[in-house]
Structure formats: structure tokens, C-alpha cells
Design an enzyme around this catalytic site. Structure first.
Site, short mmCIF file in Angstrom:
data_model
loop_
_atom_site.label_atom_id
_atom_site.label_comp_id
_atom_site.label_asym_id
_atom_site.label_seq_id
_atom_site.Cartn_x
_atom_site.Cartn_y
_atom_site.Cartn_z
N ARG A 184 0.84 -1.20 0.00
CA ARG A 184 0.00 0.00 0.00
C ARG A 184 0.87 1.24 0.00
O ARG A 184 2.01 1.21 0.44
CB ARG A 184 -0.96 0.04 1.18
CG ARG A 184 -0.37 0.17 2.58
CD ARG A 184 0.02 1.56 2.98
NE ARG A 184 0.22 1.65 4.42
CZ ARG A 184 0.94 2.58 5.03
NH1 ARG A 184 1.62 3.46 4.33
NH2 ARG A 184 1.04 2.61 6.35
N GLU A 232 -7.04 7.64 7.43
CA GLU A 232 -5.97 8.41 8.09
C GLU A 232 -5.35 9.39 7.09
O GLU A 232 -5.04 10.53 7.43
CB GLU A 232 -4.89 7.45 8.60
CG GLU A 232 -3.69 8.16 9.17
CD GLU A 232 -2.65 7.21 9.73
OE1 GLU A 232 -2.98 6.07 10.11
OE2 GLU A 232 -1.49 7.63 9.79
N ARG A 254 -5.48 5.75 0.74
CA ARG A 254 -4.56 4.62 0.88
C ARG A 254 -4.85 3.73 -0.31
O ARG A 254 -5.99 3.26 -0.45
CB ARG A 254 -4.78 3.88 2.20
CG ARG A 254 -4.28 4.62 3.44
CD ARG A 254 -2.77 4.63 3.51
NE ARG A 254 -2.25 5.41 4.62
CZ ARG A 254 -2.10 4.94 5.86
NH1 ARG A 254 -2.48 3.71 6.15
NH2 ARG A 254 -1.62 5.72 6.82
N CYS A 278 0.72 11.19 9.14
CA CYS A 278 1.67 10.71 10.15
C CYS A 278 3.08 10.71 9.58
O CYS A 278 3.29 10.25 8.45
CB CYS A 278 1.28 9.30 10.58
SG CYS A 278 2.39 8.63 11.84
N THR A 286 5.39 8.78 10.07
CA THR A 286 5.92 7.43 9.81
C THR A 286 5.59 6.98 8.38
O THR A 286 6.11 5.99 7.91
CB THR A 286 5.30 6.40 10.77
OG1 THR A 286 3.87 6.34 10.51
CG2 THR A 286 5.56 6.76 12.20
N ARG A 332 4.07 0.65 2.43
CA ARG A 332 4.17 -0.42 3.40
C ARG A 332 3.86 -1.71 2.65
O ARG A 332 2.72 -1.89 2.20
CB ARG A 332 3.23 -0.27 4.59
CG ARG A 332 3.48 -1.31 5.65
CD ARG A 332 2.77 -0.97 6.97
NE ARG A 332 1.51 -1.66 7.09
CZ ARG A 332 1.37 -2.89 7.60
NH1 ARG A 332 2.43 -3.57 7.99
NH2 ARG A 332 0.16 -3.43 7.69
N ARG A 380 3.53 -6.39 13.07
CA ARG A 380 2.24 -5.98 13.62
C ARG A 380 1.40 -7.24 13.87
O ARG A 380 1.72 -8.31 13.39
CB ARG A 380 1.49 -5.05 12.64
CG ARG A 380 2.24 -3.75 12.37
CD ARG A 380 1.45 -2.79 11.48
NE ARG A 380 2.22 -1.58 11.23
CZ ARG A 380 1.73 -0.50 10.61
NH1 ARG A 380 0.48 -0.47 10.19
NH2 ARG A 380 2.49 0.57 10.41
N GLU A 388 -2.01 -2.76 12.94
CA GLU A 388 -1.35 -2.00 14.00
C GLU A 388 -2.11 -2.07 15.32
O GLU A 388 -3.34 -2.05 15.33
CB GLU A 388 -1.33 -0.55 13.53
CG GLU A 388 -0.45 0.33 14.32
CD GLU A 388 -0.34 1.67 13.64
OE1 GLU A 388 -1.31 2.11 13.01
OE2 GLU A 388 0.73 2.25 13.74
P1 ADP Z 1 -1.74 0.12 7.12
O1 ADP Z 1 -1.09 1.12 7.99
O2 ADP Z 1 -0.87 -0.37 6.05
O3 ADP Z 1 -3.11 0.49 6.65
P2 ADP Z 1 -2.74 -1.56 9.25
O4 ADP Z 1 -1.77 -2.09 10.24
O5 ADP Z 1 -3.69 -0.49 9.66
O6 ADP Z 1 -1.92 -1.21 7.96
O7 ADP Z 1 -3.61 -2.80 8.65
C1 ADP Z 1 -4.69 -2.53 7.81
C2 ADP Z 1 -5.37 -3.84 7.45
O8 ADP Z 1 -4.55 -4.52 6.48
C3 ADP Z 1 -5.50 -4.80 8.63
O9 ADP Z 1 -6.73 -5.50 8.54
C4 ADP Z 1 -4.38 -5.77 8.41
O10 ADP Z 1 -4.63 -7.04 8.99
C5 ADP Z 1 -4.37 -5.85 6.89
N1 ADP Z 1 -3.13 -6.37 6.34
C6 ADP Z 1 -1.89 -5.84 6.46
N2 ADP Z 1 -1.00 -6.59 5.80
C7 ADP Z 1 -1.70 -7.64 5.23
C8 ADP Z 1 -1.37 -8.75 4.43
N3 ADP Z 1 -0.10 -8.96 4.04
N4 ADP Z 1 -2.36 -9.59 4.06
C9 ADP Z 1 -3.63 -9.38 4.42
N5 ADP Z 1 -4.03 -8.33 5.19
C10 ADP Z 1 -3.07 -7.47 5.58
N1 DAR Z 2 0.05 4.45 17.15
C1 DAR Z 2 0.52 5.75 16.71
C2 DAR Z 2 0.70 5.79 15.19
C3 DAR Z 2 2.03 5.35 14.68
C4 DAR Z 2 2.09 5.08 13.20
N2 DAR Z 2 0.84 4.49 12.68
C5 DAR Z 2 -0.01 5.19 11.93
N3 DAR Z 2 0.26 6.39 11.47
N4 DAR Z 2 -1.19 4.64 11.64
C6 DAR Z 2 1.78 6.03 17.48
O1 DAR Z 2 2.16 7.17 17.58
O2 DAR Z 2 2.30 5.06 17.97
#
Ligand code: ADP
Ligand code: DAR
Length: 382
Positions: free
Chosen positions: A150, A249, A253, A295, A297, A304, A333, A338
């Protein structure tokens, strides 16, 4: 914080030129909340990058500053870290100008999180590279359940999610959904406003990892949940392997995902989606920081690249697991993303760095890391 309509092109540049003059002085209530929140943060056992880098002298220097364009204050940036001492980072940018006005706190945090991107460094030009360099790392599907790549994008002349007025949210959603409705071929699909999706269907889509969760406390306290669920939504192509989140966010995305470990194919699909959308939308890109996001990050390449992966042997040897994670700059994660737990031994493992390396290099960092983890899973435990 001043809520302005989306700025007409040109106005925004004018306002940025005013940036050096700053915005209106902050009110006494904001100053009090800042002082009290900062005192509590300093007294806490927080390990956030905010606590690590916002030393008292810098806090005093920044606490009354505001941006010229939307009057964002230091509190608008760090409320999330003041409210959640368990934050990893603890700071967000309500708008592009915040990265300039509050550079003295953003720059050390960016350098720390992205492992060495100094304030004198410049993020490289966008380079997606060659997708077919990334062959399937697990053709027999022994370890990798699914792959997702993504990136994030912000639409030019709009502030970020916590600083959008209700009208600007609506205008932004209309612009983005309009661009999505031009998608064709294998990208053709439909945009679903979140407010029109039944709760039970939302939960199913979240459980299937398609849809974002209902905004965790870190995002809530950063102001990302204003007017929720208005102007939020999700786009799917017909094959459901290309997804776009709208105004979760970041403004967008752009996500490609599918079962298995064919990283090159997933990455290529994301690139095609980005290139199709940039024909209709102008994205915010900073000369030094690359693509701009809410963010810090997620700045720069904003990439990512992750796998859902089972590594039972390495799981029994956390020391070796973390040594490899650190060596390859990987982030781990939970199974639902996250701030979630690992379920049934399914890890979400991705690149951590996004600034200071190209899109291709970010994917390669993940690719090389996953290959090393799979090798270790096999070799060390044979
Ligand atoms: P991002 O910051 O990339 O949006 P998140 O940690 O918020 O990632 O995860 C968003 C969604 O994407 C969650 O439901 C997570 O389980 C899913 N996800 C992340 N990586 C994978 C993957 N490799 N395969 C399937 N789902 C994924
Ligand atoms: N949990 C927040 C966000 C960190 C990065 N993740 C984002 N942007 N979704 C923190 O400050 O730890």
C-alpha cells in the site's frame, strides 16, 4: 484551529509564503492543555519518540507557534502522544505546513523512525523500479498466507484529515470518488461510502482485512475521527485485489492485496492503480520529504509492503527472530494490523522505513527481510 474551505490553487502557495509569519497566537486554554499534557508526558514512562525528542527547551520554543494556513498549534500535532503515553511515535501533522512550522520536533522524529534520514537529507524521486525483481518467495504456500502493498497519498491544496472542514471533507470525497469512477480494466469497480455500509458488513470486511477499523484511540485523539463516518469510504475493484481507502488516516490509501506470496504481482498492481489515479488527482509532494502524509511514519515513498506469515520455529526463538527483524529494518504488527494481537501465529511483517529510500527500495527491504526469515525458519531449525 482555523477551519478553512479547501484552498484554491495559488492561495495555498500564498499562505505558505506567509508561513514564516505564523498564524494567530494560541488561546490560553490551548496553552494550559499543552503545559499540563507535557508535564504528564515527562513524568510518564512513555517510550514514544515524542517524549524522547521533545525536550523542555524545545517545548518552550514551539508551544506558542501556529501555522499561517490553518492556525494549527503544537497541541494539534501532539495531542495523540499526550493522551496515549503508549504511543510509539505520538505526533501527527494536521496539514503540510506543520512539517515546516514544527520542523524542530518533526525532523528528529523522522530521522529516528526512518533510521537515519537527516534534516539535511532529501527523499529520492519516485521510482517504482522493476516489479519482476520480486519473485514469489513461497510458491508452495508453506509460510506466506497473503501479501499486501500500500501507499498513501494526500490531495494538493487540502489540509490533512484532522484539519478538514465538513465542506472540505465532502469536496475531497467527491474529487477522489470521481477519480476512482474513471478506473478501468482490471481496476474497474465501485466506491462505497462508509455511511452506506451496514455495521455487520463493515465488520466482515474488517475481518477479511479489506476495510479499515473504526479508528483506534491513537487516531481518535489525533483528530482523525472528525465528522466520522462522513466522507469516508472504500473502493474495490471487481476481483477485490485492489482497494482504496478514502479519508481514513490519509486522503487515500492505495492498496493491492491477494493470497499467497507473489510480491511482484501485488506491487505491480498497486503501481498501476497509483498511476491511473494521478491522471486525475494532484498529490501533495514536498521537495525534501517526498509524498506528504498525516503521520510522519508514512512520509516519502509512503510504501508499506507486508506479508501475513506463519513462522512457528522462529516464533519459538524470539532472540533470533528480532535479530533478523532489526537487521532487515522490518516491522511486526498483529494479525489485524497495527496495535492488534498476533492470532494463530499469523504475523503482519513489513518494511519499516519509508523515507530516504525509493518505492522500489522499500519493497526490496521487505522482500530481502522476508526471504531471510524464511531461510532462518528452514535452516536453523532443521
Ligand atoms: P496500514 O497502515 O498499512 O493500513 P494496518 O496495520 O492499519 O496497515 O492494517 C490494515 C489492514 O490490512 C489490517 O486489517 C491488516 O490485517 C491488513 N493487512 C496488512 N498486511 C496484510 C497482508 N499482508 N495480508 C492481508 N491483510 C493485511
Ligand atoms: N500508534 C501511533 C501511530 C504510529 C504510526 N501508525 C499510523 N500512522 N497509523 C503512534 O504514535 O504510535
Amino acid at each position: 484551529m482555523l477551519r478553512l474551505q479547501a484552498l484554491r490553487p495559488g492561495t495555498f502557495l500564498f499562505l505558505c509564503r506567509q508561513a514564516s509569519k505564523g498564524g494567530k497566537p494560541i488561546d490560553s486554554d490551548t496553552l494550559l492543555r499543552l503545559e499540563d499534557g507535557y508535564k504528564e508526558l515527562v513524568a510518564s514512562d512513555s517510550k514514544s519518540l515524542l517524549k524522547k525528542h521533545l525536550k523542555k527547551d524545545l517545548f518552550e520554543k514551539l508551544k506558542k507557534k501556529t501555522t499561517a494556513s490553518f492556525n494549527s498549534s503544537l497541541l494539534d500535532c501532539i495531542q495523540t502522544g499526550l493522551s496515549n503515553h503508549d504511543s510509539a511515535v505520538g505526533i501527527v501533522a494536521p496539514e503540510p505546513e506543520a512539517y515546516k512550522t514544527f520542523a524542530e520536533i518533526f525532523d528528529p522524529i523522522i530521522e529516528d523512525f526512518h533510521k537515519g534520514f537527516k534534516k539535511t537529507d532529501k527523499h529520492p524521486e519516485c521510482c517504482f523500479g522493476k516489479c519482476n525483481d520480486f519473485a514469489n518467495l513461497d510458491p508452495d504456500n508453506k509460510y506466506i498466507l497473503s501479501t499486501r502493498v500500500r501507499c498513501g497519498r494526500s490531495v494538493k491544496n487540502f489540509p490533512f484529515i484532522s484539519c478538514l472542514s465538513e465542506n472540505a471533507f465532502a469536496k475531497l470525497e467527491a474529487m477522489i470518488s470521481g477519480a476512482l469512477n474513471t478506473m478501468s480494466g482490471s481496476y474497474k469497480g465501485s466506491y462505497l461510502p462508509l455511511s452506506g455500509i451496514e455495521k455487520s458488513v463493515q465488520q466482515k470486511l474488517i475481518d477479511e482485512h479489506f476495510l479499515f477499523r473504526d479508528c483506534d484511540r491513537f487516531l481518535k485523539t489525533s483528530g482523525a475521527k472528525r465528522f466520522w463516518p462522513a466522507a469516508r469510504g472504500i473502493y474495490f475493484n471487481e476481483a477485490r485485489n485492489f482497494v482504496v481507502w478514502v479519508n481514513e488516516e490519509d486522503h487515500l490509501r492505495i492498496i493491492s492485496m491477494e493470497k499467497g506470496g507473489d510480491i511482484g504481482k501485488v506491487y505491480e498492481r498497486m503501481i498501476g492503480g497509483v498511476e491511473a489515479l494521478e491522471k486525475h488527482l494532484d498529490f501533495s509532494r514536498d521537495e525534501r520529504l517526498g509524498y506528504l502524509t498525516f503521520c510522519p511514519t508514512n512520509l516519502g515513498s509512503t510504501i508499506r509492503a507486508s506479508v501475513h506469515i506463519k513462522l512457528p520455529n522462529l516464533s519459538d526463538n524470539p532472540k533470533e527472530f528480532w535479530k533478523l527483524m532489526d537487521k532487515y529494518n522490518l516491522q511486526r504488527r498483529g494479525t489485524r494490523g497495527e496495535h492488534t494481537k498476533v492470532e494463530d501465529g499469523v504475523y503482519d511483517i513489513s518494511n519499516k522505513r519509508r523515507v530516504g529510500l525509493t518505492e522500489y527500495e522499500a519493497v526490496k527491504e521487505m522482500y530481502d527481510g522476508i526471504r531471510a526469515l524464511i531461510d532462518a525458519e528452514n535452516k536453523i531449525f532443521k
